[in-house]
Design a protein around this motif. Structure first.
Motif, mmCIF file in Angstrom:
data_model
loop_
_atom_site.group_PDB
_atom_site.id
_atom_site.type_symbol
_atom_site.label_atom_id
_atom_site.label_comp_id
_atom_site.label_asym_id
_atom_site.label_seq_id
_atom_site.Cartn_x
_atom_site.Cartn_y
_atom_site.Cartn_z
ATOM 1 N N ILE A 1 51.317 -7.994 23.940
ATOM 2 C CA ILE A 1 51.388 -6.568 23.597
ATOM 3 C C ILE A 1 50.126 -5.809 24.007
ATOM 4 O O ILE A 1 50.216 -4.801 24.727
ATOM 5 N N PRO A 2 48.914 -6.221 23.595
ATOM 6 C CA PRO A 2 47.729 -5.470 24.020
ATOM 7 C C PRO A 2 47.522 -5.506 25.534
ATOM 8 O O PRO A 2 47.002 -4.539 26.107
ATOM 9 N N ALA A 3 47.935 -6.606 26.182
ATOM 10 C CA ALA A 3 47.835 -6.677 27.637
ATOM 11 C C ALA A 3 48.729 -5.619 28.274
ATOM 12 O O ALA A 3 48.339 -4.950 29.240
ATOM 13 N N ALA A 4 49.929 -5.471 27.746
ATOM 14 C CA ALA A 4 50.855 -4.468 28.281
ATOM 15 C C ALA A 4 50.324 -3.058 28.070
ATOM 16 O O ALA A 4 50.427 -2.190 28.954
ATOM 17 N N GLN A 5 49.744 -2.823 26.913
ATOM 18 C CA GLN A 5 49.222 -1.489 26.622
ATOM 19 C C GLN A 5 48.066 -1.138 27.550
ATOM 20 O O GLN A 5 47.970 -0.006 28.051
ATOM 21 N N GLU A 6 47.188 -2.110 27.804
ATOM 22 C CA GLU A 6 46.075 -1.850 28.726
ATOM 23 C C GLU A 6 46.577 -1.707 30.158
ATOM 24 O O GLU A 6 46.063 -0.890 30.927
ATOM 25 N N LEU A 7 47.605 -2.491 30.520
ATOM 26 C CA LEU A 7 48.190 -2.374 31.854
ATOM 27 C C LEU A 7 48.789 -0.986 32.048
ATOM 28 O O LEU A 7 48.698 -0.404 33.137
ATOM 29 N N ARG A 8 49.381 -0.456 31.011
ATOM 30 C CA ARG A 8 49.905 0.911 31.094
ATOM 31 C C ARG A 8 48.796 1.882 31.458
ATOM 32 O O ARG A 8 48.984 2.784 32.298
ATOM 33 N N SER A 9 47.628 1.706 30.846
ATOM 34 C CA SER A 9 46.491 2.581 31.150
ATOM 35 C C SER A 9 46.019 2.392 32.586
ATOM 36 O O SER A 9 45.696 3.370 33.283
ATOM 37 N N VAL A 10 45.983 1.145 33.040
ATOM 38 C CA VAL A 10 45.577 0.852 34.417
ATOM 39 C C VAL A 10 46.499 1.562 35.405
ATOM 40 O O VAL A 10 46.055 2.210 36.359
ATOM 41 N N LEU A 11 47.796 1.431 35.184
ATOM 42 C CA LEU A 11 48.760 2.042 36.094
ATOM 43 C C LEU A 11 48.693 3.569 36.023
ATOM 44 O O LEU A 11 48.851 4.248 37.047
ATOM 45 N N ALA A 12 48.445 4.099 34.840
ATOM 46 C CA ALA A 12 48.307 5.549 34.713
ATOM 47 C C ALA A 12 47.114 6.053 35.523
ATOM 48 O O ALA A 12 47.190 7.107 36.175
ATOM 49 N N GLU A 13 46.017 5.303 35.505
ATOM 50 C CA GLU A 13 44.853 5.680 36.298
ATOM 51 C C GLU A 13 45.158 5.626 37.786
ATOM 52 O O GLU A 13 44.526 6.323 38.584
ATOM 53 N N ALA A 14 46.135 4.808 38.162
ATOM 54 C CA ALA A 14 46.558 4.730 39.562
ATOM 55 C C ALA A 14 47.654 5.738 39.876
ATOM 56 O O ALA A 14 48.217 5.721 40.974
ATOM 57 N N LEU B 1 56.672 -9.961 28.538
ATOM 58 C CA LEU B 1 56.983 -8.553 28.724
ATOM 59 C C LEU B 1 56.991 -8.232 30.214
ATOM 60 O O LEU B 1 56.211 -8.812 30.991
ATOM 61 N N HIS B 2 57.854 -7.329 30.606
ATOM 62 C CA HIS B 2 57.936 -6.865 31.987
ATOM 63 C C HIS B 2 57.573 -5.388 32.036
ATOM 64 O O HIS B 2 58.176 -4.579 31.321
ATOM 65 N N VAL B 3 56.601 -5.042 32.860
ATOM 66 C CA VAL B 3 56.185 -3.656 33.027
ATOM 67 C C VAL B 3 56.609 -3.190 34.417
ATOM 68 O O VAL B 3 56.280 -3.836 35.418
ATOM 69 N N PHE B 4 57.356 -2.083 34.467
ATOM 70 C CA PHE B 4 57.860 -1.522 35.717
ATOM 71 C C PHE B 4 57.256 -0.138 35.927
ATOM 72 O O PHE B 4 56.961 0.571 34.961
ATOM 73 N N ALA B 5 57.128 0.246 37.185
ATOM 74 C CA ALA B 5 56.758 1.618 37.520
ATOM 75 C C ALA B 5 57.577 2.039 38.735
ATOM 76 O O ALA B 5 57.608 1.321 39.735
ATOM 77 N N PRO B 6 58.257 3.184 38.680
ATOM 78 C CA PRO B 6 59.000 3.653 39.848
ATOM 79 C C PRO B 6 58.045 4.106 40.948
ATOM 80 O O PRO B 6 57.062 4.802 40.670
ATOM 81 N N ILE B 7 58.327 3.705 42.170
ATOM 82 C CA ILE B 7 57.472 4.057 43.309
ATOM 83 C C ILE B 7 58.340 4.545 44.466
ATOM 84 O O ILE B 7 59.529 4.228 44.553
ATOM 85 N N GLU B 8 57.732 5.302 45.341
ATOM 86 C CA GLU B 8 58.440 5.730 46.542
ATOM 87 C C GLU B 8 58.701 4.497 47.417
ATOM 88 O O GLU B 8 57.799 3.664 47.603
ATOM 89 N N PRO B 9 59.897 4.357 47.965
ATOM 90 C CA PRO B 9 60.216 3.167 48.777
ATOM 91 C C PRO B 9 59.692 3.295 50.198
ATOM 92 O O PRO B 9 60.450 3.316 51.178
ATOM 93 N N SER B 10 58.374 3.351 50.308
ATOM 94 C CA SER B 10 57.749 3.574 51.609
ATOM 95 C C SER B 10 56.838 2.432 52.040
ATOM 96 O O SER B 10 56.175 2.529 53.075
ATOM 97 N N HIS B 11 56.800 1.355 51.245
ATOM 98 C CA HIS B 11 55.983 0.192 51.573
ATOM 99 C C HIS B 11 56.833 -1.058 51.452
ATOM 100 O O HIS B 11 57.662 -1.172 50.557
ATOM 101 N N GLU B 12 56.605 -2.024 52.334
ATOM 102 C CA GLU B 12 57.385 -3.263 52.288
ATOM 103 C C GLU B 12 56.795 -4.205 51.237
ATOM 104 O O GLU B 12 55.780 -3.920 50.612
#
Length: 340
Positions: free
Chosen positions: A153-166, A180-191
């Motif tokens: 749980i705390p790993a996921a919460q910190e990962l959320r912050s990392v991805l938000a900074e990105a 836990l699985h963390v997903f982020a929608p991205i533009e399909p422009s990279h292989e």
């Protein structure tokens, strides 16, 4: 004596479909007595959310010859006799070989898959129309021995912050087991390889912030009692159980999307094929707006290049992959030391 069978009615844009379910009383989850017909009814009940998460993507089926404790195998291409509403798209595997892979466009196809003894559904992170370029960045937080769901749980919460900074908006689901699985929608422009590098960059940043709690070490002997950030789930033809997919585990748990505000009180054992349909009715789908907007991996790729310049290179690939450029030796560290 006639074989036992029933028909399940499934609505579709083309009208109602009657899906034959043979051996409907076959018990799939022995501890709970849940049957093949129970599973078919579950898939229908969560149909809209299931299809939103897993439809229009290449999908691998995890099928069982009997119950979840019996023989299992993975099925990728449509078998002979598949109905006309089950289609396929040609995808390229890590070996360079191309092959048709199943795609679901309506929930009747998933119910048909249940008839084919499917329990777990594994969708690709890319769409059928552009299978080489993922539109989801996926990170698997995998508790190691001595740790559990509460440590993820705390790993996921910190990962959320990392991805938000990105610049990425993240969504979360239970794995149906301890992770836990963390997903982020991205533009399909990279292989795939570039998206893998973006995942590694995020994983390394998370590891820097939580070095005693999180690890990117591929070799189990080096992980310790930490949460492993499984970057190799980002590879081509590497999948995890999809959102709302059942798991082949004794409690019939589901890989269930949850809101970030639910995370601290969540118990993965509470999300099952018996409870999730009602949950969807009362709380809705936390992933309903996932693909309303998409971010880019540009910042993460900048972190990857920064780490390369600092001497942090490629990480190991799965053992069934061809040898990849820049990859370190595929030798367990303790064995490498003993040879030296």
């Amino acid at each position: 004596m006639a074989k036992e069978e029933v028909h399940v009615t499934v609505s579709s844009a083309h009208g109602a479909r009657e899906i034959r379910i043979s051996s409907p009383g076959r018990v799939l989850w022995p501890k709970l007595g849940l049957t093949k017909l129970d599973l078919a009814h579950y898939v229908v009940a969560v149909g809209d959310a299931f299809l939103a998460a897993n439809g229009n993507r290449p999908v691998t089926l995890q099928r069982f010859s009997d119950n979840i404790d019996g023989e299992q195998f993975f099925s990728k291409n449509p078998p002979k006799g598949a109905p006309d509403y089950v289609r396929a798209v040609t995808v390229v595997y890590p070996s360079g070989r191309s092959h048709p892979q199943l795609v679901f466009d309506e929930i009747a196809a998933a119910v048909w898959a249940v008839q084919m003894n499917t329990v777990v559904f594994h969708p690709w992170p890319s769409r059928a129309g552009n299978p080489d370029n993922p539109d989801q960045l996926r990170i698997d937080l995998d508790p190691q021995p001595g740790t559990g769901f509460e440590d993820a749980i705390p790993a996921a919460q910190e990962l959320r912050s990392v991805l938000a900074e990105a610049g990425l908006t993240s969504f979360i689901k239970t794995s149906g087991n301890r992770g836990l699985h963390v997903f982020a929608p991205i533009e399909p422009s990279h292989e795939f390889l570039e998206v893998r590098h973006a995942v590694i960059a995020a994983a390394r940043e998370l590891e820097r912030r939580m070095p005693e709690k999180v690890t990117t070490a591929w070799w189990k002997e080096e992980r310790g009692t930490r949460i492993f950030v499984d970057f190799n789930q980002a590879n081509r033809d590497r999948t995890m159980a999809g959102a709302y997919s059942p798991r082949a585990l004794e409690h019939a748990t589901v890989c269930c999307p949850i809101g970030w505000d639910e995370l601290e009180s969540a118990d993965p054992k509470h999300f099952t094929i018996a409870t999730v349909p009602q949950r969807l009715k009362t709380t809705g789908d936390p992933w309903a707006e996932m693909h309303a907007t998409a971010g880019t991996i540009d910042v993460l790729m900048g972190w990857w290049e920064r780490d390369l310049a600092a001497g942090l290179g490629e990480l190991p690939f799965p053992p069934d992959y061809p040898k990849m450029p820049g990859e370190p030796p595929r030798v367990q560290p303790s064995r490498a030391r003993s040879k030296d």
